[in-house]
Design a protein around this motif. Structure first.
Motif, PDB file in Angstrom:
ATOM      1  N   GLN A  62       2.474   9.781  -9.918  1.00 37.35           N
ATOM      2  CA  GLN A  62       1.783   9.727 -11.192  1.00 37.35           C
ATOM      3  C   GLN A  62       0.763  10.850 -11.333  1.00 37.35           C
ATOM      4  O   GLN A  62       0.534  11.358 -12.418  1.00 37.35           O
ATOM      5  CB  GLN A  62       1.065   8.375 -11.260  1.00 37.35           C
ATOM      6  N   SER A  63       0.130  11.253 -10.215  1.00 38.13           N
ATOM      7  CA  SER A  63      -0.846  12.349 -10.297  1.00 38.13           C
ATOM      8  C   SER A  63      -0.133  13.685 -10.181  1.00 38.13           C
ATOM      9  O   SER A  63      -0.750  14.677  -9.847  1.00 38.13           O
ATOM     10  CB  SER A  63      -1.962  12.220  -9.264  1.00 38.13           C
ATOM     11  N   ARG A  64       1.178  13.684 -10.433  1.00 35.47           N
ATOM     12  CA  ARG A  64       1.992  14.896 -10.442  1.00 35.47           C
ATOM     13  C   ARG A  64       2.038  15.584  -9.086  1.00 35.47           C
ATOM     14  O   ARG A  64       2.316  16.756  -9.003  1.00 35.47           O
ATOM     15  CB  ARG A  64       1.478  15.908 -11.491  1.00 35.47           C
ATOM     16  N   THR A  70       0.828  -1.196   0.000  1.00 32.97           N
ATOM     17  CA  THR A  70       0.000   0.000   0.000  1.00 32.97           C
ATOM     18  C   THR A  70       0.870   1.257   0.000  1.00 32.97           C
ATOM     19  O   THR A  70       0.610   2.199  -0.752  1.00 32.97           O
ATOM     20  CB  THR A  70      -0.946  -0.008   1.218  1.00 32.97           C
ATOM     21  N   PHE A  71       1.930   1.243   0.798  1.00 32.69           N
ATOM     22  CA  PHE A  71       2.868   2.371   0.834  1.00 32.69           C
ATOM     23  C   PHE A  71       3.471   2.617  -0.552  1.00 32.69           C
ATOM     24  O   PHE A  71       3.515   3.749  -1.042  1.00 32.69           O
ATOM     25  CB  PHE A  71       3.962   2.085   1.874  1.00 32.69           C
ATOM     26  N   GLY A  72       3.904   1.541  -1.215  1.00 35.53           N
ATOM     27  CA  GLY A  72       4.513   1.662  -2.534  1.00 35.53           C
ATOM     28  C   GLY A  72       3.507   2.137  -3.567  1.00 35.53           C
ATOM     29  O   GLY A  72       3.797   3.019  -4.381  1.00 35.53           O
ATOM     30  N   TYR A  73       2.305   1.564  -3.505  1.00 31.60           N
ATOM     31  CA  TYR A  73       1.256   1.931  -4.462  1.00 31.60           C
ATOM     32  C   TYR A  73       0.868   3.399  -4.292  1.00 31.60           C
ATOM     33  O   TYR A  73       0.754   4.142  -5.270  1.00 31.60           O
ATOM     34  CB  TYR A  73       0.050   1.015  -4.257  1.00 31.60           C
ATOM     35  N   GLU A  74       0.685   3.832  -3.045  1.00 26.28           N
ATOM     36  CA  GLU A  74       0.305   5.222  -2.780  1.00 26.28           C
ATOM     37  C   GLU A  74       1.378   6.197  -3.260  1.00 26.28           C
ATOM     38  O   GLU A  74       1.068   7.227  -3.862  1.00 26.28           O
ATOM     39  CB  GLU A  74       0.126   5.442  -1.270  1.00 26.28           C
ATOM     40  N   THR A  75       2.630   5.855  -2.970  1.00 30.54           N
ATOM     41  CA  THR A  75       3.719   6.727  -3.384  1.00 30.54           C
ATOM     42  C   THR A  75       3.749   6.826  -4.905  1.00 30.54           C
ATOM     43  O   THR A  75       3.893   7.923  -5.468  1.00 30.54           O
ATOM     44  CB  THR A  75       5.065   6.183  -2.854  1.00 30.54           C
ATOM     45  N   PHE A  76       3.579   5.687  -5.578  1.00 28.45           N
ATOM     46  CA  PHE A  76       3.569   5.690  -7.040  1.00 28.45           C
ATOM     47  C   PHE A  76       2.400   6.508  -7.579  1.00 28.45           C
ATOM     48  O   PHE A  76       2.562   7.291  -8.529  1.00 28.45           O
ATOM     49  CB  PHE A  76       3.497   4.253  -7.564  1.00 28.45           C
ATOM     50  N   ARG A  77       1.225   6.363  -6.977  1.00 23.71           N
ATOM     51  CA  ARG A  77       0.044   7.107  -7.447  1.00 23.71           C
ATOM     52  C   ARG A  77       0.217   8.610  -7.236  1.00 23.71           C
ATOM     53  O   ARG A  77      -0.233   9.402  -8.045  1.00 23.71           O
ATOM     54  CB  ARG A  77      -1.216   6.612  -6.733  1.00 23.71           C
ATOM     55  N   LEU A  78       0.872   8.986  -6.135  1.00 23.26           N
ATOM     56  CA  LEU A  78       1.125  10.409  -5.903  1.00 23.26           C
ATOM     57  C   LEU A  78       2.094  10.944  -6.964  1.00 23.26           C
ATOM     58  O   LEU A  78       1.884  12.028  -7.512  1.00 23.26           O
ATOM     59  CB  LEU A  78       1.690  10.646  -4.500  1.00 23.26           C
TER      60      LEU A  78
END
Lengths: 120, 181
Positions: free
Chosen positions: A86-88, A76-84
């Motif tokens: 990605q959403s610039r 979840t930590f990795g996914y959230e960081t990646f999504r942040l």
């Protein structure tokens, strides 16, 4: 037996993380993932404490590997960081990494120090 | 700051804006806010069961690739990076391929992958390496897991979007038609 203890601990730890995440998000409307951050930092504090004690193998499997392993999450930590990223929201992504590691390490050292002070 | 506000300010890629930010539970997705009220027992039980399976799998990797405290924790690194690959893939499936399966994210994402991966062990591994005077390996482990995790999430999302491209496109067109009506 040991695997069973790990599974039992995680069966408590994983829902605990879900409820912590919900509890925090219900009170903070933010894109910054405070809920995961809170669960991860708490798990680091407690794991720092527990790993400084001399526990029997079954208790370590139940508490350390199972409960506190599952209370925290890297996916979840990795996914959230990646999504942040990605959403610039790059600043938030870097802040999430820095805050999670700094708080986690600080908490783990505090947990270990407390265990040491209690004679663990 | 709300997600919508950020979206206007930064013009995010519309291809990726559908995915939530928090894979455990995201209060910006109304359905995920309601899920606990709609299934107050099924959701926590699915998470507990998934968590037990995921953590047992992590323990299995630990047994296969053991390391003493203070040594480089290859097992934790592999578990966390592979868990990130799977969560990327899963979130595309949950959002765009099988949105009707309500327990899929709680069971597989919050439960199995949450129990499989671990942040606390990652941090305590670093702490033990630092205590053992292994600052170099500790930094490589810390940064290597992070870089590997970012690449893995990207790979998981891309893989799922490639595999399910047709279904995702069809679904988005249907959604747009409904909005347009």
């Amino acid at each position: 037996m040991i695997t069973l203890m790990v599974a039992l601990g995680a069966a408590i730890g994983a829902p605990l993380r879900y409820f912590t995440d919900r509890f925090v998000q219900a009170r903070h409307d933010s894109v910054f993932p405070w809920g995961t951050h809170a669960a991860n930092a708490t798990a680091c504090l407690l794991l720092g404490f527990v790993s400084a004690l001399t526990l029997p193998e079954w208790a370590w499997a139940l508490l350390g590997t199972g409960l506190l392993g599952a209370l925290s999450t890297y996916s979840t930590f990795g996914y959230e960081t990646f999504r942040l990223l990605q959403s610039r929201a790059r600043f938030l992504a870097f802040a999430n990494v820095a805050a999670s590691i700094a708080a986690g390490l600080g908490a783990a050292f505090i947990g270990a120090a407390v265990a040491g002070a209690l004679g663990g | 700051m709300t997600r919508a506000g950020g979206a206007h300010a930064h013009e995010p890629d519309p291809e990726t804006v559908r995915l939530p930010v928090d894979s455990d539970v995201d209060f910006h997705v109304p359905r995920q806010v309601r899920e606990l009220r709609e299934a107050p027992w099924a959701v926590p039980v699915a998470i507990a069961l998934g968590g037990a399976i995921g953590a047992a799998a992590r323990h299995g990797v630990d047994v296969l690739l053991p390391h003493a405290p203070g040594e480089f924790a290859m097992s934790t690194l592999l578990v966390n990076v592979s868990g990130c690959l799977l969560i990327g893939f899963l979130m595309v499936v949950v959002t765009d391929v099988l949105p009707g399966l309500r327990l899929l994210r709680p069971f597989c994402g919050v439960g199995v992958l949450g129990g499989y991966t671990t942040f606390s062990t990652y941090v305590v591994d670093v702490q033990h390496m630092l205590n053992a005077g292994e600052a170099g390996p500790a930094l490589v482990y810390l940064g290597g897991t992070l870089v590997g995790a970012m690449a893995a999430v990207w790979a998981g999302i891309s893989l799922a979007e490639g595999v399910f491209r047709r279904r995702i496109t069809a679904r988005r067109e249907r959604d747009e038609e409904e909005v347009g009506r």
